[in-house]
Design a protein around this motif. Structure first.
Motif, mmCIF file in Angstrom:
data_model
loop_
_atom_site.group_PDB
_atom_site.id
_atom_site.type_symbol
_atom_site.label_atom_id
_atom_site.label_comp_id
_atom_site.label_asym_id
_atom_site.label_seq_id
_atom_site.Cartn_x
_atom_site.Cartn_y
_atom_site.Cartn_z
ATOM 1 N N VAL A 299 25.130 111.617 60.527
ATOM 2 C CA VAL A 299 25.414 111.339 59.306
ATOM 3 C C VAL A 299 25.881 109.977 59.261
ATOM 4 N N VAL A 300 26.463 109.294 59.611
ATOM 5 C CA VAL A 300 27.029 108.630 59.785
ATOM 6 C C VAL A 300 26.005 106.911 59.181
ATOM 7 N N GLU A 301 24.933 107.063 60.212
ATOM 8 C CA GLU A 301 23.718 106.771 59.798
ATOM 9 C C GLU A 301 23.064 106.806 58.717
ATOM 10 N N VAL A 302 23.021 107.901 58.000
ATOM 11 C CA VAL A 302 21.886 108.721 57.014
ATOM 12 C C VAL A 302 22.923 108.784 56.127
ATOM 13 N N TYR A 303 23.786 108.624 55.617
ATOM 14 C CA TYR A 303 24.491 109.231 54.567
ATOM 15 C C TYR A 303 25.887 108.597 54.269
ATOM 16 N N GLY B 124 29.421 121.366 60.752
ATOM 17 C CA GLY B 124 31.064 121.572 62.100
ATOM 18 C C GLY B 124 32.357 121.412 60.401
ATOM 19 N N THR B 125 33.008 120.642 61.341
ATOM 20 C CA THR B 125 34.658 120.396 60.777
ATOM 21 C C THR B 125 34.538 119.016 60.539
ATOM 22 N N LYS B 126 35.277 119.218 59.362
ATOM 23 C CA LYS B 126 35.921 117.563 58.595
ATOM 24 C C LYS B 126 35.784 116.393 60.496
ATOM 25 N N HIS B 127 36.198 116.804 61.036
ATOM 26 C CA HIS B 127 36.431 116.166 62.150
ATOM 27 C C HIS B 127 35.542 115.538 61.901
ATOM 28 N N GLU B 128 34.511 116.627 63.194
ATOM 29 C CA GLU B 128 32.887 116.245 64.066
ATOM 30 C C GLU B 128 32.454 115.675 63.171
ATOM 31 N N MET B 129 32.136 116.002 61.949
ATOM 32 C CA MET B 129 31.846 115.693 60.615
ATOM 33 C C MET B 129 31.774 113.585 60.997
ATOM 34 N N GLY C 133 27.408 106.361 56.068
ATOM 35 C CA GLY C 133 28.138 104.210 56.404
ATOM 36 C C GLY C 133 29.126 104.246 57.449
ATOM 37 N N SER C 134 29.187 103.473 58.456
ATOM 38 C CA SER C 134 30.674 103.191 58.602
ATOM 39 C C SER C 134 31.721 102.960 58.437
ATOM 40 N N THR C 135 31.450 101.675 57.045
ATOM 41 C CA THR C 135 32.478 101.095 56.477
ATOM 42 C C THR C 135 33.420 102.561 55.537
ATOM 43 N N ALA C 136 32.405 103.231 55.353
ATOM 44 C CA ALA C 136 32.949 104.688 54.278
ATOM 45 C C ALA C 136 33.863 105.705 55.651
ATOM 46 N N VAL C 137 33.470 106.432 56.362
ATOM 47 C CA VAL C 137 33.585 106.748 57.675
ATOM 48 C C VAL C 137 35.460 105.945 57.638
ATOM 49 N N ASN C 138 35.136 105.042 58.312
ATOM 50 C CA ASN C 138 36.557 104.449 58.094
ATOM 51 C C ASN C 138 37.148 104.883 57.372
ATOM 52 N N HIS C 139 36.698 104.388 56.258
ATOM 53 C CA HIS C 139 38.552 104.573 55.146
ATOM 54 C C HIS C 139 38.404 106.336 55.209
ATOM 55 N N LEU C 140 37.506 107.328 55.187
ATOM 56 C CA LEU C 140 38.091 108.259 55.294
ATOM 57 C C LEU C 140 38.758 108.643 56.207
ATOM 58 N N LYS C 141 38.244 108.534 57.366
ATOM 59 C CA LYS C 141 39.037 108.677 58.773
ATOM 60 C C LYS C 141 40.115 107.787 58.795
ATOM 61 N N SER C 142 40.832 107.096 58.218
ATOM 62 C CA SER C 142 42.412 106.190 57.418
ATOM 63 C C SER C 142 42.751 107.769 56.681
ATOM 64 N N GLN C 143 42.058 108.302 55.472
ATOM 65 C CA GLN C 143 42.472 109.003 54.760
ATOM 66 C C GLN C 143 42.958 110.292 55.088
ATOM 67 N N PHE C 144 42.586 110.514 56.490
ATOM 68 C CA PHE C 144 42.557 111.929 57.027
ATOM 69 C C PHE C 144 43.750 111.599 58.576
ATOM 70 N N ASN C 145 44.012 110.790 58.729
ATOM 71 C CA ASN C 145 44.713 110.401 59.856
ATOM 72 C C ASN C 145 43.711 110.316 61.046
ATOM 73 N N LEU C 146 42.496 109.737 61.178
ATOM 74 C CA LEU C 146 41.665 110.212 62.395
ATOM 75 C C LEU C 146 41.505 108.589 62.504
ATOM 76 N N LYS C 147 41.319 108.515 64.563
ATOM 77 C CA LYS C 147 40.910 106.958 64.926
ATOM 78 C C LYS C 147 39.089 106.263 64.158
ATOM 79 N N GLU C 148 39.499 104.869 63.516
ATOM 80 C CA GLU C 148 38.214 104.555 63.259
ATOM 81 C C GLU C 148 37.417 104.231 64.157
ATOM 82 N N VAL C 149 36.270 104.450 63.595
ATOM 83 C CA VAL C 149 34.466 104.546 65.055
ATOM 84 C C VAL C 149 33.978 103.562 64.143
ATOM 85 N N VAL C 150 33.551 103.628 65.379
ATOM 86 C CA VAL C 150 31.996 101.531 65.348
ATOM 87 C C VAL C 150 31.515 102.270 66.051
ATOM 88 N N VAL C 151 30.673 102.097 64.906
ATOM 89 C CA VAL C 151 28.782 102.881 65.069
ATOM 90 C C VAL C 151 27.862 101.348 64.822
#
Length: 264
Positions: free
Chosen positions: A240-244, A229-234, A246-264
């Protein structure tokens, strides 16, 4: 008008004994797009490339290249059909110049030569120089590849693939070992290639590189596709967060691409 499909995989699998390195992969890559493939080490990404590029035959399933079945074709036939590939190692003939390295590749690709001859012709030199210019290395034409920094070596390898005049380009971890500034340069080069309507598929662990470049992302795990799918969906996909990532990396990427943080 429906978009043409450059690569289409239908239940593609590759087993080595009891190990299924690629497991029932269904995948479509529209013509002229950039697809990114990520996933942990051992996920089957490079093996999938090996199958699609004809290095390894599939154990089961079928795949098509530009509408033609390619399941039983080898590397040479796929090369002549317009598929080129770069590998993880930035390999080259170290004592030869960048131009000489790329001229070797001009004898392959869609312009198949039945009898290459003992010397290079003028056409091969022109094509090689055009390929070096396309990746920003025209001033390095006479420089020995062994003396080049990592980025320039990687770009020479990419120029070699482009000299084959591909319609489809597979790149396996092209920015490994590069700095963020060097990655930005590589992104600019790839974006120029997209404007030439080359279909590009990239395997890469550096997710910021894939997210900044690719329209669609595929994530593999244990041989299977677990996300497409798209990067926003990923970045919001729990598996994806669980097996690859991780929530810390996801929140960093969301911040980098101006998306809301996610709590997993």
């Amino acid at each position: 008008m429906a978009q043409k499909i450059a690569i289409s995989c239908h239940g593609l699998s590759k087993a080595f004994g009891a190990l299924k390195a690629v497991n029932d992969v269904h995948l479509e890559v529209p013509e002229g797009t950039i697809l990114g493939i990520g996933g942990p080490n051992g996920a089957g990404k490079t093996t999938l490339f090996d199958v699609i590029s004809g290095i390894q035959p599939p154990t089961s399933g079928r795949y098509f290249v530009n509408g033609l079945e390619a399941t039983k074709l080898g590397v040479d036939r796929l090369c002549h059909m317009g598929m080129a590939r770069t590998f993880q190692a930035d390999a080259g003939f170290d004592t030869m110049s960048a131009l000489e390295n790329v001229r070797v590749a001009t004898y392959f690709g869609t312009g198949e030569r039945k009898r290459p001859g003992l010397v290079f012709d003028r056409v091969s030199k022109d094509r090689a120089f055009e390929a070096l210019s396309a990746v920003g290395l025209k001033d390095y034409a006479d420089v020995a590849v062994g003396s080049m920094p990592v980025l320039e070596r990687k770009l020479v390898m990419l120029a070699g693939a482009l000299a084959m005049e591909p319609r489809i380009l597979l790149m396996d971890e092209p920015v490994g070992g590069l700095t963020p500034k060097e990655m930005a340069t590589f992104i600019e080069v790839v974006q120029r290639l997209k404007r030439e309507n080359i279909t590009i598929v990239i395997i890469e662990h550096v997710m910021s590189f894939l997210l900044g470049l690719c329209e669609r992302i595929v994530i593999m795990h244990q041989g299977s596709v677990i996300f497409s799918g798209t990067k926003h969906e990923m970045l919001s996909d729990p598996q994806v967060v669980e097996v690859y990532l991780g929530s810390t990396a996801v929140n960093h990427l969301k911040s980098q691409f101006n998306l809301k943080e996610v709590v997993v």
